[in-house]
Motif scaffolding. Structure first.
Motif, short mmCIF file in Angstrom:
data_model
loop_
_atom_site.label_atom_id
_atom_site.label_comp_id
_atom_site.label_asym_id
_atom_site.label_seq_id
_atom_site.Cartn_x
_atom_site.Cartn_y
_atom_site.Cartn_z
N VAL A 231 0.84 -1.21 0.00
CA VAL A 231 0.00 0.00 0.00
C VAL A 231 0.87 1.26 0.00
CG1 VAL A 231 -1.58 1.35 1.43
CG2 VAL A 231 -2.02 -1.08 1.05
N TRP A 232 1.96 1.21 0.76
CA TRP A 232 2.86 2.36 0.84
C TRP A 232 3.55 2.62 -0.50
CZ3 TRP A 232 3.70 5.86 4.69
CH2 TRP A 232 4.80 6.70 4.55
N ASP A 238 -6.74 3.26 0.33
CA ASP A 238 -8.20 3.29 0.30
C ASP A 238 -8.76 2.49 1.48
OD1 ASP A 238 -8.47 0.43 -0.56
OD2 ASP A 238 -7.50 1.21 -2.37
N SER A 239 -10.06 2.62 1.70
CA SER A 239 -10.69 1.98 2.87
C SER A 239 -10.56 0.46 2.84
CB SER A 239 -12.16 2.38 2.95
OG SER A 239 -12.85 2.00 1.76
N ILE A 244 -8.18 -4.39 5.31
CA ILE A 244 -7.41 -5.64 5.18
C ILE A 244 -6.23 -5.62 6.16
CG2 ILE A 244 -5.86 -6.94 3.67
CD1 ILE A 244 -7.71 -6.16 1.33
N ILE A 245 -5.53 -4.49 6.24
CA ILE A 245 -4.39 -4.37 7.15
C ILE A 245 -4.84 -4.54 8.60
CG2 ILE A 245 -2.68 -2.76 8.09
CD1 ILE A 245 -2.45 -1.59 5.23
#
Length: 280
Positions: A231-232, A238-239, A244-245
Motif C-alpha cells: 500500500v505504501w 483506500d478503505s 485488510i491491514i
C-alpha cells in the motif's frame, strides 16, 4: 513415556498446517492480482486440478516451509514475548525481570530488538494498544496467587534436595532473586514430564497448540506487513486496504494472545505437577 509416532500432532499443527496456510496465502494473493474479483469457487477449481504428484509435492513443500516458519517464529514472536513479559515460569511466580529494552547487554542485542520491532510491527502495535495500554495482557500474564507461589517455590527447593544438587554454591534455593537469573523451569518440566504419565499427553498437546498459534501469529503478521509495504509503495490508501491491514493485524494479535495462553498453560501444568508431587 509416551511412544512417539513418526508423524506427531506437532508435525501436523506445528509444521504441515502453517506451511499449507502460507502456500494458500501466496496462491490467494496471486489470484487476487490476476482477477479483479475473488471468487472462491473459481479459486478452488484451479487448485483442485492438481494430480497426485502435485498433491505429494504440496505436502512436502508445506512441511518444509512449516519448519522454516516455526523456527522464524520462535526467534521473533517467542523472543518478543519473553523480552516483553518474561517467561511464564517467572511471571506466574511474580519474579522480577528485565524488560524489553533494559535487558540489552550489547550492540548486537540492540540491533536484534530493532529488527524484531520492524518485522513484527503490526502485531507489536496491536499489543502495545490492546495488550499494554488497554490491559489485555492480564488475560495471559496473570501471576498465581501468593499461596500457590509459595507452595511451588517450596516444592522446587525440595526437588533440588531430592536431585542432590542443592549444594551448588549460590544456588541453594529457588527464590525471587535466583529465579530471575536461572533457567529453573527446564529442571521442573523434565521432572514433571518424566514422573507424571497422566499429564504427558496434556503437556504435549499444549506444546503443539502454542507452536501452531505462534506460527499462525507470524504468518498473519507477515501478511499484514506485506500489505502495508505494498500500500505504501503503490499509494493505495483506500478503505478496503486499510480494513485488510487492520483485519490481518488483528488476527495476528489474537493468535499472539492464544499463543501466550497455551504457553502459560504448558508451563503451569509442569509447575502444578511439582506442587502436587507427594514424594517431594
Amino acid at each position: 513415556m509416551i511412544k512417539q509416532n513418526p508423524f506427531s500432532i506437532y508435525d501436523f499443527l506445528g509444521y504441515l498446517v502453517p506451511g499449507s496456510i502460507l502456500i494458500y496465502s501466496y496462491l490467494i494473493i496471486d489470484y487476487a492480482k490476476k482477477h479483479s474479483e475473488f471468487i472462491l469457487k473459481d479459486f478452488m477449481d484451479e487448485f483442485l486440478e492438481l494430480k497426485f504428484e502435485g498433491i505429494f509435492f504440496f505436502v512436502i513443500l508445506s512441511y518444509t516451509l512449516g519448519h522454516l516458519i516455526s523456527f522464524t517464529s520462535s526467534v521473533t514472536i517467542e523472543k518478543y514475548a519473553n523480552w516483553t513479559y518474561s517467561y511464564p515460569s517467572k511471571y506466574l511466580l511474580d519474579m522480577d525481570f528485565k524488560s524489553f529494552w533494559k535487558s540489552i547487554d550489547n550492540l548486537k542485542d540492540f540491533i536484534w530488538r530493532i529488527l524484531i520491532i520492524v518485522i513484527l510491527f503490526p502485531c507489536i502495535l496491536f499489543d502495545l494498544i490492546f495488550g499494554q495500554f488497554l490491559g489485555f495482557k492480564r488475560f495471559y500474564t496473570k501471576e498465581l496467587d501468593k499461596l500457590l507461589q509459595d507452595i511451588i517455590i517450596h516444592k522446587l527447593n525440595k526437588l533440588l534436595i531430592k536431585l542432590g544438587i542443592q549444594d551448588i554454591e549460590g544456588y541453594t534455593q529457588f527464590e525471587n532473586g535466583l529465579g530471575n537469573e536461572s533457567d529453573f523451569h527446564r529442571i521442573a518440566t523434565h521432572y514433571a514430564y518424566e514422573n507424571s504419565k497422566k499429564h504427558q499427553s496434556k503437556m504435549t498437546n499444549y506444546v503443539a497448540l502454542y507452536g501452531f498459534l505462534r506460527t499462525l501469529c507470524f504468518i498473519f503478521n507477515s501478511l499484514a506487513l506485506y500489505t502495508i509495504v505494498r500500500v505504501w509503495i503503490y499509494l493505495e490508501f483506500d478503505s478496503k486496504n486499510i480494513l485488510i491491514i487492520l483485519a490481518l493485524s488483528g488476527i495476528s494479535y489474537l493468535s499472539f494472545m492464544a499463543f501466550m495462553k497455551f504457553y502459560r498453560r504448558y508451563t503451569l501444568e509442569g509447575l502444578m505437577v511439582i506442587a502436587i508431587d507427594e514424594t517431594l
